[in-house]
Write a protein that holds these residues in place. Sequence first.
Motif, PDB file in Angstrom:
ATOM      1  N   LYS A 166     171.074 -71.779   5.901  1.00  0.00           N
ATOM      2  CA  LYS A 166     170.523 -72.356   7.016  1.00  0.00           C
ATOM      3  C   LYS A 166     169.539 -72.490   6.788  1.00  0.00           C
ATOM      4  CE  LYS A 166     172.556 -68.791  10.658  1.00  0.00           C
ATOM      5  NZ  LYS A 166     172.574 -68.223  11.662  1.00  0.00           N
ATOM      6  N   VAL A 167     168.665 -73.737   7.635  1.00  0.00           N
ATOM      7  CA  VAL A 167     167.968 -74.733   7.964  1.00  0.00           C
ATOM      8  C   VAL A 167     167.278 -73.853   8.934  1.00  0.00           C
ATOM      9  CG1 VAL A 167     168.803 -76.150   8.334  1.00  0.00           C
ATOM     10  CG2 VAL A 167     166.586 -76.546   7.390  1.00  0.00           C
ATOM     11  N   GLU A 198     164.665 -73.800  16.206  1.00  0.00           N
ATOM     12  CA  GLU A 198     165.899 -73.678  15.894  1.00  0.00           C
ATOM     13  C   GLU A 198     166.336 -73.333  14.787  1.00  0.00           C
ATOM     14  OE1 GLU A 198     169.864 -75.032  18.259  1.00  0.00           O
ATOM     15  OE2 GLU A 198     168.549 -76.497  18.697  1.00  0.00           O
ATOM     16  N   ARG A 199     167.476 -72.648  14.430  1.00  0.00           N
ATOM     17  CA  ARG A 199     168.043 -72.397  13.339  1.00  0.00           C
ATOM     18  C   ARG A 199     169.495 -73.517  13.061  1.00  0.00           C
ATOM     19  NH1 ARG A 199     166.550 -66.874  10.284  1.00  0.00           N
ATOM     20  NH2 ARG A 199     164.941 -66.567  10.035  1.00  0.00           N
ATOM     21  N   PHE A 200     169.943 -73.816  11.567  1.00  0.00           N
ATOM     22  CA  PHE A 200     171.645 -74.861  11.766  1.00  0.00           C
ATOM     23  C   PHE A 200     171.527 -74.273  10.330  1.00  0.00           C
ATOM     24  CE2 PHE A 200     167.715 -77.571  13.941  1.00  0.00           C
ATOM     25  CZ  PHE A 200     169.026 -77.654  15.424  1.00  0.00           C
ATOM     26  N   PRO A 201     172.806 -73.943  10.666  1.00  0.00           N
ATOM     27  CA  PRO A 201     174.445 -73.746   9.422  1.00  0.00           C
ATOM     28  C   PRO A 201     173.528 -74.787   8.708  1.00  0.00           C
ATOM     29  CG  PRO A 201     175.206 -74.016  11.689  1.00  0.00           C
ATOM     30  CD  PRO A 201     173.612 -74.454  12.189  1.00  0.00           C
ATOM     31  N   LEU A 202     174.083 -74.590   7.907  1.00  0.00           N
ATOM     32  CA  LEU A 202     174.228 -75.769   6.642  1.00  0.00           C
ATOM     33  C   LEU A 202     175.765 -75.479   5.573  1.00  0.00           C
ATOM     34  CD1 LEU A 202     170.659 -74.949   4.751  1.00  0.00           C
ATOM     35  CD2 LEU A 202     171.614 -77.754   6.474  1.00  0.00           C
ATOM     36  N   PRO A 227     158.788 -88.274  24.309  1.00  0.00           N
ATOM     37  CA  PRO A 227     157.578 -89.183  24.272  1.00  0.00           C
ATOM     38  C   PRO A 227     156.886 -89.831  23.645  1.00  0.00           C
ATOM     39  CG  PRO A 227     157.694 -86.992  25.809  1.00  0.00           C
ATOM     40  CD  PRO A 227     158.897 -87.084  24.603  1.00  0.00           C
ATOM     41  N   VAL A 228     156.113 -91.127  23.966  1.00  0.00           N
ATOM     42  CA  VAL A 228     155.193 -91.577  22.690  1.00  0.00           C
ATOM     43  C   VAL A 228     154.705 -90.605  22.531  1.00  0.00           C
ATOM     44  CG1 VAL A 228     153.005 -93.515  22.685  1.00  0.00           C
ATOM     45  CG2 VAL A 228     155.342 -94.122  24.489  1.00  0.00           C
ATOM     46  N   GLY A 229     154.373 -90.973  20.679  1.00  0.00           N
ATOM     47  CA  GLY A 229     153.340 -89.482  20.156  1.00  0.00           C
ATOM     48  C   GLY A 229     153.583 -89.576  18.820  1.00  0.00           C
ATOM     49  N   HIS A 230     152.425 -88.813  17.997  1.00  0.00           N
ATOM     50  CA  HIS A 230     153.386 -88.574  16.477  1.00  0.00           C
ATOM     51  C   HIS A 230     153.861 -87.252  16.758  1.00  0.00           C
ATOM     52  CE1 HIS A 230     151.338 -92.312  14.766  1.00  0.00           C
ATOM     53  NE2 HIS A 230     150.517 -92.137  15.701  1.00  0.00           N
ATOM     54  N   TYR A 231     155.093 -86.452  15.814  1.00  0.00           N
ATOM     55  CA  TYR A 231     155.130 -85.389  15.917  1.00  0.00           C
ATOM     56  C   TYR A 231     155.755 -85.210  14.485  1.00  0.00           C
ATOM     57  CZ  TYR A 231     156.660 -86.666  20.510  1.00  0.00           C
ATOM     58  OH  TYR A 231     156.887 -87.026  21.804  1.00  0.00           O
ATOM     59  N   SER A 232     155.629 -84.264  13.987  1.00  0.00           N
ATOM     60  CA  SER A 232     155.924 -83.239  12.767  1.00  0.00           C
ATOM     61  C   SER A 232     156.771 -82.477  12.252  1.00  0.00           C
ATOM     62  CB  SER A 232     154.511 -82.590  12.185  1.00  0.00           C
ATOM     63  OG  SER A 232     153.912 -81.626  12.880  1.00  0.00           O
ATOM     64  N   LEU A 233     157.907 -82.188  11.410  1.00  0.00           N
ATOM     65  CA  LEU A 233     158.815 -81.643  11.511  1.00  0.00           C
ATOM     66  C   LEU A 233     158.887 -80.730  10.560  1.00  0.00           C
ATOM     67  CD1 LEU A 233     162.523 -82.149  12.435  1.00  0.00           C
ATOM     68  CD2 LEU A 233     162.192 -81.449  10.470  1.00  0.00           C
ATOM     69  N   THR A 234     157.915 -79.230  10.526  1.00  0.00           N
ATOM     70  CA  THR A 234     158.521 -78.438   9.170  1.00  0.00           C
ATOM     71  C   THR A 234     160.592 -78.070   8.975  1.00  0.00           C
ATOM     72  OG1 THR A 234     158.031 -76.736  10.506  1.00  0.00           O
ATOM     73  CG2 THR A 234     156.799 -78.048   9.659  1.00  0.00           C
ATOM     74  N   THR A 235     160.693 -77.437   7.958  1.00  0.00           N
ATOM     75  CA  THR A 235     162.240 -77.029   7.129  1.00  0.00           C
ATOM     76  C   THR A 235     161.872 -75.661   7.101  1.00  0.00           C
ATOM     77  OG1 THR A 235     161.608 -78.201   5.234  1.00  0.00           O
ATOM     78  CG2 THR A 235     163.381 -79.255   7.920  1.00  0.00           C
ATOM     79  N   ARG A 283     160.119 -73.229   1.499  1.00  0.00           N
ATOM     80  CA  ARG A 283     159.215 -73.662   2.701  1.00  0.00           C
ATOM     81  C   ARG A 283     159.858 -75.840   2.317  1.00  0.00           C
ATOM     82  NH1 ARG A 283     157.605 -70.168   6.107  1.00  0.00           N
ATOM     83  NH2 ARG A 283     157.223 -67.898   4.706  1.00  0.00           N
ATOM     84  N   ASP A 284     160.019 -76.118   3.179  1.00  0.00           N
ATOM     85  CA  ASP A 284     159.493 -77.947   2.827  1.00  0.00           C
ATOM     86  C   ASP A 284     158.565 -78.098   3.017  1.00  0.00           C
ATOM     87  OD1 ASP A 284     160.374 -80.182   2.091  1.00  0.00           O
ATOM     88  OD2 ASP A 284     162.129 -80.498   3.180  1.00  0.00           O
ATOM     89  N   HIS A 285     157.693 -79.229   2.657  1.00  0.00           N
ATOM     90  CA  HIS A 285     156.790 -79.990   3.091  1.00  0.00           C
ATOM     91  C   HIS A 285     157.418 -81.013   4.852  1.00  0.00           C
ATOM     92  CE1 HIS A 285     158.801 -84.236   2.486  1.00  0.00           C
ATOM     93  NE2 HIS A 285     158.692 -83.811   1.846  1.00  0.00           N
ATOM     94  N   GLU A 286     156.139 -81.240   5.341  1.00  0.00           N
ATOM     95  CA  GLU A 286     156.055 -80.773   6.878  1.00  0.00           C
ATOM     96  C   GLU A 286     156.734 -82.854   6.466  1.00  0.00           C
ATOM     97  OE1 GLU A 286     152.758 -79.744   9.028  1.00  0.00           O
ATOM     98  OE2 GLU A 286     151.908 -81.532   8.168  1.00  0.00           O
ATOM     99  N   HIS A 287     157.378 -83.517   7.751  1.00  0.00           N
ATOM    100  CA  HIS A 287     158.270 -84.420   7.881  1.00  0.00           C
ATOM    101  C   HIS A 287     157.768 -84.665   8.931  1.00  0.00           C
ATOM    102  CE1 HIS A 287     161.615 -84.474   4.646  1.00  0.00           C
ATOM    103  NE2 HIS A 287     161.817 -83.449   5.094  1.00  0.00           N
ATOM    104  N   MET A 288     157.425 -86.208   9.130  1.00  0.00           N
ATOM    105  CA  MET A 288     156.960 -86.841  10.483  1.00  0.00           C
ATOM    106  C   MET A 288     157.869 -88.078  10.448  1.00  0.00           C
ATOM    107  SD  MET A 288     153.476 -85.830   9.936  1.00  0.00           S
ATOM    108  CE  MET A 288     153.092 -84.381   8.891  1.00  0.00           C
ATOM    109  N   ALA A 289     157.496 -88.588  12.493  1.00  0.00           N
ATOM    110  CA  ALA A 289     158.144 -88.831  12.844  1.00  0.00           C
ATOM    111  C   ALA A 289     157.016 -89.442  14.327  1.00  0.00           C
ATOM    112  CB  ALA A 289     159.371 -88.806  13.835  1.00  0.00           C
TER     113      ALA A 289
END
Length: 509
Positions: A224-225, A240-244, A266-274, A286-292
């Motif tokens: 899972k991730v 949330e956890r997603f199956p791989l 909404p308008v703004g900056h976001y970070s995602l960790t996995t 533990r992965d590095h952060e991703h940005m959106a």
Amino acid sequence: MNFYSEDVLPGVTKMVVEDAAGRWAGAAAYAHTYLHVAKSRDVAFVLETGQPVVVWLNGTRVPEQGDGQFPLRLDAGWNRLLVKVLSPSSVRGVQPVYPTVEQPGNWTLRAGISLPGGGPVPMLRVQCEDPERNSGAGESAVPLRYLTVLRGPGDRRPLFVKGEPTDLTLRIRATAGAYEHFPDNPHDAYEGEAWTYAAPPGPATTSADRSVSLDELQKAAARKVAVTLYDFDGNQVLAERFPLAFRESAKGDLVCTVSVYRGSLPVGHYSLTTDFIDADGRVQARDHEHMAAVVRGPVDVSRDATSRRLSCVGHWLATRPNAVEKLEWLHRVGVTQHQKLCQGWSVWGVKHDGEGNVTIGEAPVIDGLLDKAGELGIRVVGDLNFGYVRPDLKPGGGQAALTAEEQETNAQQARVEDLARGIRLVPYGARPLPPYGTPEFEKTLHDYAHAVVSRYKDRVKLWCGDNEVDNVSAPAVAAVYAHASRVIYKAVKEADPKAEFITASLVRR
């Protein structure tokens, strides 16, 4: 800890000492560990270093109390401690001291932890491995690494305009191998995304060289991730956890795609960790952060009361793997007037022999970008650069250190023209120019600009003379830059009388 040591940073001698610190300007080193205490308690954490540092405890920045004192409040159980140390070449006014037998250099760190009043911390345990992570570092374990890329619809980068769907997808690649056994640079092939490892890098071994079957890889890979999405203020948007469901790729490793968000942010900056979770439910990597990001979208120029043209400096845009994608994105958000191609001579297909002779060959990267710019209706600015100052190059062409007398002369800034004749410019993507003040210097710059403008005069009508030319330390350098700009301007107008020449871009420091 001496960061100029090969034991600490392998390859640092070649990168820093032999390369005169040029590629390490702005670098930072990190020291990271885990601390365990039986009960919550205050401790004294003291750092000795000649450079600025930043300390985080459990993800929270710790303010310095002066003289390297960082009081910490350790929680019962495990605590994560991270220290950032800037390199000397990244600190204004601080000169790097390179390591010798007698002198270890000035990129060092010494740390100590004790009770606030002194004395050892009772029952303190320290380890580098993440205690919550199943690293799989044993001899029989399969050394795993993962590469994840966050993408938007149509396999675009996750940059969105307000109101459109902000669907986010993770592309994941899993393969076997330890850090030392993958010399290829993932930044070149994967647009800056980095690998994350299930086993921490260690001394080079041969265990990773053995063949790992696809079945072994499937059994060892994460099940899972765990994905967490935060907004700019740190508020949790998704957890949330997603199956791989990995499948074999054409390269013989494993790949899968996971849809992690569907909706409209909404308008703004976001970070995602996995976090990658193994079959036992433990963190494997533990992965590095991703940005959106979600932006407001293009300015409606017809309704905009401010008189202006939208512009953007596409610094080194053409040499990036996703150059066309970036060009299209800038167009989507309204940057249609000026996108500057700030490129080295080699990208424009130009070479010179150091004796005043210039040749121009094919430039497929530039041609491809201009084709796309023409398709989108973007007005491109061409950059004609004359390079940066190399103080270690003398007019005769050899390298020599500045003498004390020369340094004093420079400090006094006496006789600017005489000093200017000792300056050598090195264009990006080319060998050093002939010495300033020689006919070869003038001819090389003139013929370079004339050749480039002549080739592209039907496609580029705006030209700029170099970049950040006010970032100089002496009048002599400014005199050379000004003269180079005049030479290039003359060549541009000779090659295309209808071309416009824009002053070089400026930067204030």
